[in-house]
Motif scaffolding. Structure first.
Motif, mmCIF file in Angstrom:
data_model
loop_
_atom_site.group_PDB
_atom_site.id
_atom_site.type_symbol
_atom_site.label_atom_id
_atom_site.label_comp_id
_atom_site.label_asym_id
_atom_site.label_seq_id
_atom_site.Cartn_x
_atom_site.Cartn_y
_atom_site.Cartn_z
ATOM 1 N N LYS A 159 -8.836 -2.207 34.150
ATOM 2 C CA LYS A 159 -8.837 -2.526 35.574
ATOM 3 C C LYS A 159 -10.065 -3.336 35.971
ATOM 4 O O LYS A 159 -10.052 -4.039 36.971
ATOM 5 N N GLN A 160 -11.136 -3.184 35.223
ATOM 6 C CA GLN A 160 -12.350 -3.934 35.496
ATOM 7 C C GLN A 160 -12.755 -4.705 34.250
ATOM 8 O O GLN A 160 -12.725 -4.165 33.148
ATOM 9 N N TRP A 161 -13.102 -5.968 34.452
ATOM 10 C CA TRP A 161 -13.468 -6.822 33.327
ATOM 11 C C TRP A 161 -14.886 -7.339 33.523
ATOM 12 O O TRP A 161 -15.411 -7.361 34.639
ATOM 13 N N ALA A 162 -15.463 -7.785 32.403
ATOM 14 C CA ALA A 162 -16.813 -8.343 32.458
ATOM 15 C C ALA A 162 -16.970 -9.391 31.364
ATOM 16 O O ALA A 162 -16.255 -9.398 30.357
ATOM 17 N N LEU A 163 -17.898 -10.296 31.587
ATOM 18 C CA LEU A 163 -18.309 -11.261 30.568
ATOM 19 C C LEU A 163 -19.503 -10.683 29.821
ATOM 20 O O LEU A 163 -20.505 -10.301 30.444
ATOM 21 N N TYR A 164 -19.390 -10.610 28.495
ATOM 22 C CA TYR A 164 -20.454 -10.042 27.675
ATOM 23 C C TYR A 164 -21.128 -11.156 26.869
ATOM 24 O O TYR A 164 -20.463 -11.931 26.175
ATOM 25 N N GLY A 165 -22.475 -11.203 26.974
ATOM 26 C CA GLY A 165 -23.275 -12.084 26.142
ATOM 27 C C GLY A 165 -24.315 -11.266 25.411
ATOM 28 O O GLY A 165 -24.375 -10.043 25.556
#
Length: 470
Positions: A159-165
């Motif tokens: 339901k929740q997404w994020a960009l990971y670096g």
């Protein structure tokens, strides 16, 4: 866990954002519905409502939240030699940017961006792709470059997404940070700023598409559809029949079977018992007078269509058959329902039970429309196609040949000559419509087909072209 590499060369090459946005609008079905509209009032309703439907299908524009710390992975061995025999120990510090809006947009490349965005792995591909299969160091550097940014859900439910670096730190660098000689925050901030540029470019292209590009495309299509429907409405208006003539309602006639009129058959019974008489049922047919009136309507329709050839010359056989069927239904007085129907292909037909109760489902009228671009098209439309469902000589039949050639009479002569070469041809006769009727003897039955020709030259077609030689 589901994840996808973001802002990479592979995304740029295989998943352009413009194609994805086109697909989103296509799923709304607006273009398909627009092409199916047949009335100007329907088009008016569509024009007043399409903007709201487009807005309802617009995905939520993506934005990114504040930079947050994610997990840390210690004691990773990073190769330092090409054969991979030498390595150094690093720690990988992950950070993330939370995503609001439709995360699927971030799986596409902003191909309308004009700010000079370059895929984050472009340099990696250029330096290491060709050698990564043989060189273990290059293989590692290639994989790391491709993982610069990864789009992934933060929970199992997605339901929740994020960009990971991430940033990799050696043991020596850790000591330098501890001694105050090195700060890695500027490196992380620079990466995060670049990621924000990508997200902003995606959001801008999406907004421009739904606010400007898609509505403009639909307005152009509406304009084109309005022109076609207006022209067709003019044809319908021009079809106004003379006050002194009015087509009567269709009526049926009884037809004998192929072996002669129906006769009673006496079944012999033993002496002393009653006898019964069985009467062979006659088949219904479209009365000759009715068929002549149908041909007259088609003749008037064809004359009007030829006068507005520009509007009809690029229609398909199905579309022209739809228009003719609608015209026939509209011009038959007393018709309380759709008498003329469309079949699975481009034929128009009447079934006997549409006109009289209990007459059975036999087709008593057939009209087949074909773009007569060659002799083969015309002959195959009759044999085997029409002959296949002309089951008796009582069926009223019309072969409607749409003639795109500029030299109309020459093309008509060729098509008629080819039709006369078919097996079983007997003779040609005239009809009140001005079109000829060709008679055939096939499998013990007589079949008469009126060949109706309509001149609809297509723009730019040259009758001297070899394609017209047949």
């Amino acid at each position: 866990m589901v994840s996808v590499e973001a802002f990479n060369t592979t995304v740029q090459d295989k998943h352009p954002l413009s194609k994805y946005l086109d697909d989103l609008v296509a799923q709304l079905g607006l273009h398909k519905r627009l092409q199916q509209l047949g009335e100007l009032t329907e088009l008016d309703d569509f024009e007043s409502a399409f903007a709201d439907e487009l807005a309802a299908g617009r995905p939520a524009l993506p934005t990114v939240g504040e930079l947050e710390r994610a997990r840390i992975v210690h004691d990773i061995q990073r190769p330092t030699s090409e054969d991979g025999q030498q390595s150094e120990t690093i720690s990988r510090h992950y950070f993330c940017l939370s995503i609001q809006g439709d995360e699927r947009l971030l799986m596409r490349w902003p191909d309308r961006d004009e700010t000079g965005l370059i895929p984050v792995d472009a340099e990696t591909w250029e330096k290491y792709y060709d050698t990564c299969s043989q060189n273990r160091l290059h293989n590692y550097l290639f994989r790391v470059g491709c993982e610069t940014w990864v789009l992934s859900p933060t929970t199992d439910g997605g339901k929740q997404w994020a960009l990971y670096g991430f940033v990799d730190v050696t043991l020596e660098q850790e000591q330098q940070v501890n001694d105050g000689e090195l700060s890695l925050r500027s490196v992380v901030d620079e990466q995060a700023a670049l990621a924000r540029r990508f997200v902003e470019a995606i959001a801008k292209q999406t907004a421009d598409y739904f606010d400007v590009e898609a509505p403009q495309k639909l307005r152009e299509l509406i304009k084109d559809r309005r022109r076609k429907l207006t022209n067709r409405a003019a044809v319908t208006a021009d079809l106004g029949f003379p006050p002194s003539w009015k087509a009567p309602a269709l009526w049926l006639d009884d037809a004998s079977n192929d072996n002669g009129p129906a006769e009673p058959v006496n079944n012999e019974q033993p002496a002393g018992q009653s006898t019964s008489t069985v009467v062979l049922a006659t088949r219904p047919r479209l009365a000759p007078a009715s068929f002549a009136e149908v041909l007259q309507i088609i003749r008037i329709w064809a004359n009007a269509v030829e006068r507005y050839g520009r509007s009809f010359s690029h229609l398909t056989e199905d579309q022209i058959s739809d228009l003719l069927a609608a015209t026939l239904n509209a011009t038959l007085p007393g018709a309380q329902r759709e008498v003329y129907s469309r079949g699975g292909k481009s034929d128009i037909f009447i079934q006997a039970d549409k006109l009289a109760e209990g007459s059975g489902p036999a087709k008593i009228f057939i009209c087949e429309s074909k773009w007569a671009t060659s002799d083969k098209v015309a002959t195959e439309a009759l044999d085997p196609q029409m002959f296949g469902y002309l089951i008796t000589h009582d069926t009223a039949a019309v072969l409607l040949l749409l003639m795109p050639q500029k030299k109309f009479q020459r093309a008509v002569g060729r098509r008629l000559a080819a039709l006369k070469q078919l097996e079983g041809y007997v003779s040609e006769s005239s009809t009140a419509s001005g079109w000829p009727a060709l008679e055939y003897q096939r499998e013990g039955r007589t079949v008469s087909v009126c060949v109706a020709t309509v001149h609809l030259p297509r723009d730019g077609q040259d009758s001297e072209d070899p394609s017209d030689a047949s």
